[in-house]
Design an enzyme around this catalytic site. Structure first.
Site, PDB file in Angstrom:
ATOM      1  N   LEU A 196       0.846  -1.201   0.000  1.00 44.83           N
ATOM      2  CA  LEU A 196       0.000   0.000   0.000  1.00 44.83           C
ATOM      3  C   LEU A 196       0.881   1.251   0.000  1.00 44.83           C
ATOM      4  O   LEU A 196       2.035   1.206   0.408  1.00 44.83           O
ATOM      5  CB  LEU A 196      -0.895   0.010   1.248  1.00 44.83           C
ATOM      6  CG  LEU A 196      -1.781  -1.217   1.467  1.00 44.83           C
ATOM      7  CD1 LEU A 196      -2.637  -1.037   2.728  1.00 44.83           C
ATOM      8  CD2 LEU A 196      -2.674  -1.477   0.256  1.00 44.83           C
ATOM      9  N   GLY A 224      -8.471  -3.520  -9.800  1.00 43.97           N
ATOM     10  CA  GLY A 224      -9.900  -3.235  -9.719  1.00 43.97           C
ATOM     11  C   GLY A 224     -10.433  -2.809 -11.080  1.00 43.97           C
ATOM     12  O   GLY A 224      -9.884  -1.911 -11.708  1.00 43.97           O
ATOM     13  N   GLY A 262      -4.457   7.538  -9.340  1.00 42.69           N
ATOM     14  CA  GLY A 262      -3.201   8.273  -9.478  1.00 42.69           C
ATOM     15  C   GLY A 262      -2.729   8.516 -10.890  1.00 42.69           C
ATOM     16  O   GLY A 262      -3.527   8.701 -11.821  1.00 42.69           O
ATOM     17  N   GLY A 295      11.192  20.860 -14.398  1.00 47.72           N
ATOM     18  CA  GLY A 295      10.121  20.975 -13.396  1.00 47.72           C
ATOM     19  C   GLY A 295      10.590  20.371 -12.078  1.00 47.72           C
ATOM     20  O   GLY A 295      11.795  20.264 -11.818  1.00 47.72           O
ATOM     21  N   GLY A 301      12.663  16.874 -12.317  1.00 47.26           N
ATOM     22  CA  GLY A 301      13.968  17.093 -12.943  1.00 47.26           C
ATOM     23  C   GLY A 301      14.937  17.775 -11.997  1.00 47.26           C
ATOM     24  O   GLY A 301      16.110  17.382 -11.899  1.00 47.26           O
ATOM     25  N   MET A 345      -0.778  17.865  -9.111  1.00 49.95           N
ATOM     26  CA  MET A 345      -0.527  16.451  -8.770  1.00 49.95           C
ATOM     27  C   MET A 345       0.345  16.408  -7.522  1.00 49.95           C
ATOM     28  O   MET A 345       1.566  16.272  -7.595  1.00 49.95           O
ATOM     29  CB  MET A 345       0.147  15.754  -9.941  1.00 49.95           C
ATOM     30  CG  MET A 345      -0.796  15.526 -11.106  1.00 49.95           C
ATOM     31  SD  MET A 345       0.032  14.644 -12.426  1.00 49.95           S
ATOM     32  CE  MET A 345      -1.363  14.100 -13.399  1.00 49.95           C
ATOM     33  N   HIS A 395      13.774  34.789  17.361  1.00 45.79           N
ATOM     34  CA  HIS A 395      15.097  35.124  16.824  1.00 45.79           C
ATOM     35  C   HIS A 395      16.125  34.161  17.411  1.00 45.79           C
ATOM     36  O   HIS A 395      16.078  33.887  18.624  1.00 45.79           O
ATOM     37  CB  HIS A 395      15.465  36.558  17.214  1.00 45.79           C
ATOM     38  CG  HIS A 395      16.847  36.947  16.801  1.00 45.79           C
ATOM     39  ND1 HIS A 395      17.172  37.208  15.487  1.00 45.79           N
ATOM     40  CD2 HIS A 395      17.996  37.081  17.525  1.00 45.79           C
ATOM     41  CE1 HIS A 395      18.470  37.514  15.417  1.00 45.79           C
ATOM     42  NE2 HIS A 395      18.993  37.435  16.636  1.00 45.79           N
TER      43      HIS A 395
END
Ligand code: FAD
Ligand code: NAI
Length: 467
Positions: free
Chosen positions: A38, A115, A145, A183, A186, A319, A445
């Site tokens: 899972l 499924g 997904g 992106g 990468g 995503m 701080h």
């Protein structure tokens, strides 16, 4: 035939979190997963393994380049790459056990197998051995997904021309990794191998990196990664990829029409991901897709078939694991008669390079497009005492606030620990803080968080204290 209130297909962060929420709300819940484990993309070939390798390579990089400056003398560190990969696998395995435990604890019935809808209220689950179980439910939630997108002219051979899945499981450190796509994937995986000693060249079609984030972050990240030794070819269109033995050749055309050729020993294609609906039997259930192959849903994440919902990477929107989780919870709560809501503007985005990059709310491009008048407060990380103490001085925090009302509309940052700092930014936007509100809040701080206060002071009246 087994009967459930809710059957969820896919056990990624969307599916398994939704299953837990459904069970918490008293529904008899089943979770269907085609793999024997899972956790989905995020746990097995995404968020968790990539962060394990990012953290490992960052430690190595610090030992190699920063320890001496901190007064720590060590013999030159070496890399045991197979141990690094093994540790990553252990992290994944332990986290997977945690999900198994949560399924048991919440009395969720788990079925391992593919499924496939037989109708809008019946799902067939076929396991690896070909055994079939049929499940009936009042409601189904599709959480299947996404998969890496290929370049149409060069499908990955998964050996030298690879996707993120293989890049997380290499047997050796590339000598020269070519990365197609500047992106998130990468730049994160490019960073891993750069730190481990590979030459890394990123070839990006657009004229900027991480194009969905604020333009200021794209520019700064390019500067920082160049400083770290990564090479970039922006505005470059890849036209051909060829493998000859252990070498990969990428042919491309620059914006000015000039042909350019790159040579490496591995090429990572990271040009986005596509929704995954194969073998789901959508046609049998009558479920419609949109023009980008995603399952079409309304604002309630309901498909065109009223008892079937869809969430996560398989539907519109960013995503991201946390987006999938929120959607999983939303559907469960709706089915229980509650009135949940997701503000998609407040889903934060993070890139786990070093320094990290994070943003929430509107980008400058979006505000310009909306014609909204805004003011900017920006504060450099290098001006923070804490940054100098830690030796991580690159980056800035930028706050965009409404010109007239001072309401904060977007917070964007590139900084050490930005991935964690962005949670504060989400809270500030959720409660519709003004820049002045932030400027008047005490920030401990010395911390990186002080850059948020200073950027707010800049946005309010250009009165940052330390710059
Ligand atoms: P997935 O996690 O893709 O899970 C879908 C599951 O459904 C899979 O287990 C699949 O086997 C199963 N399935 C599919 N079809 C069927 C079927 N017919 N029957 C049964 N089971 C089926 N996001 C972040 O927010 N932060 C990050 O740091 C981050 N890092 C990433 C790094 C990489 C390298 C990659 C590739 C992605 C990363 N992501 C990250 C994105 C994140 O992994 C996805 O957004 C998230 O996994 C989507 O969750 P999901 O539940 O929609 O689907
Ligand atoms: P991406 O959409 O982030 O980046 C793809 C990049 O490839 C873009 O810059 C795009 O302009 C460029 N591109 C597209 N076609 C090209 C071509 N033919 N030649 C050259 N460049 C091209 O997709 P990426 O990096 O594959 O990641 C997929 C998804 O996974 C992302 O949408 C992200 O949401 C998710 N993810 C999230 C992470 C995080 O939250 N830290 C980490 C990794 C992935």
């Amino acid at each position: 035939m087994s009967n459930f209130d809710i059957v969820i297909i896919g056990s990624g962060p969307g599916g398994y979190v939704s299953a837990i929420r459904c069970a918490q709300l008293g529904f008899k819940t089943a979770l269907v997963e085609k793999y024997s484990h899972l956790g989905g993309t995020c746990l097995h070939v995404g968020c968790i393994p990539s962060k394990s390798l990012l953290d490992a390579s960052e430690l190595y990089d610090k030992a190699l380049h920063q320890f001496k400056d901190f007064g720590i003398e060590i013999t030159k560190p070496t890399i045991d790459f197979s141990r690094m990969i093994q540790r990553k696998n252990e992290v994944v395995e332990q986290t997977g056990k945690g999900i198994d435990y949560l399924m048991d604890k919440n009395k969720i019935t788990v079925f391992h197998g593919m499924g496939t809808f037989k109708s809008s209220n019946q799902l067939e689950v076929k396991d690896e051995k070909g055994n079939i179980k049929n499940l009936e439910a009042r409601y189904f939630i599709i959480a299947t997904g996404s998969k890496p997108a290929n370049l149409p002219f060069a499908p990955a051979d998964k050996e030298r021309l690879i996707t993120s899945t293989e890049a997380l499981n290499l047997k050796e450190i590339p000598k020269h990794l070519l990365v197609i796509g500047g992106g998130v994937i990468g730049l994160e995986l490019g960073s891993v191998y750069k730190r481990l000693g590979a030459e890394v060249t990123v070839i990006e079609f657009l004229d900027r990196l991480i194009p969905t984030m604020d333009g200021g972050l794209s520019k700064e990240l390019l500067k920082v990664l160049k400083k770290q030794g990564m090479k970039f070819s922006l505005s470059t269109q890849v036209t051909k990829i060829e493998r000859k033995g252990d070498k990969i050749f990428v042919q491309a055309v620059e914006k000015n029409g000039k042909e350019i050729r790159f040579e490496g020993d591995y090429c990572l294609v990271a040009v986005g991901r596509k929704p995954y609906t194969e073998n789901l039997g959508l046609e049998k259930a009558g479920i419609e897709l949109d023009d980008q192959g995603r399952i079409k849903v309304n604002e309630h994440l309901q498909t065109n078939i009223p008892n079937i919902y869809a969430i996560g990477d398989v539907v519109r929107g960013p995503m991201l694991a946390h987006k999938a989780e929120e959607e999983g919870v939303l559907v469960a709560e709706q089915l229980a008669g509650q009135k949940p809501h997701i503000d998609y503007n407040l889903i934060p985005a993070v890139v786990y390079t070093w320094p990290e990059v994070a943003g929430v709310g509107k980008t400058e491009d979006q505000l310009l497009e909306e014609g909204r008048s805004y003011k900017i407060g920006q504060f450099p990380i290098r001006a923070l005492g804490r940054a100098r103490a830690s030796g991580d001085t690159d980056g800035f925090v930028k706050i965009l606030a409404d010109e007239a009302t001072d309401e904060v509309l977007g917070i964007h940052m590139i900084a050490a620990r930005a991935a964690d700092l962005i949670a504060d930014a989400v809270t500030l936007l959720e409660y519709r803080a003004s820049a002045e509100d932030i400027a008047r809040m005490s920030h401990a701080h010395p911390t990186y968080a002080e850059a948020i206060k200073e950027a707010a002071l800049e946005a309010t009246e250009k009165r940052a204290i330390h710059s």
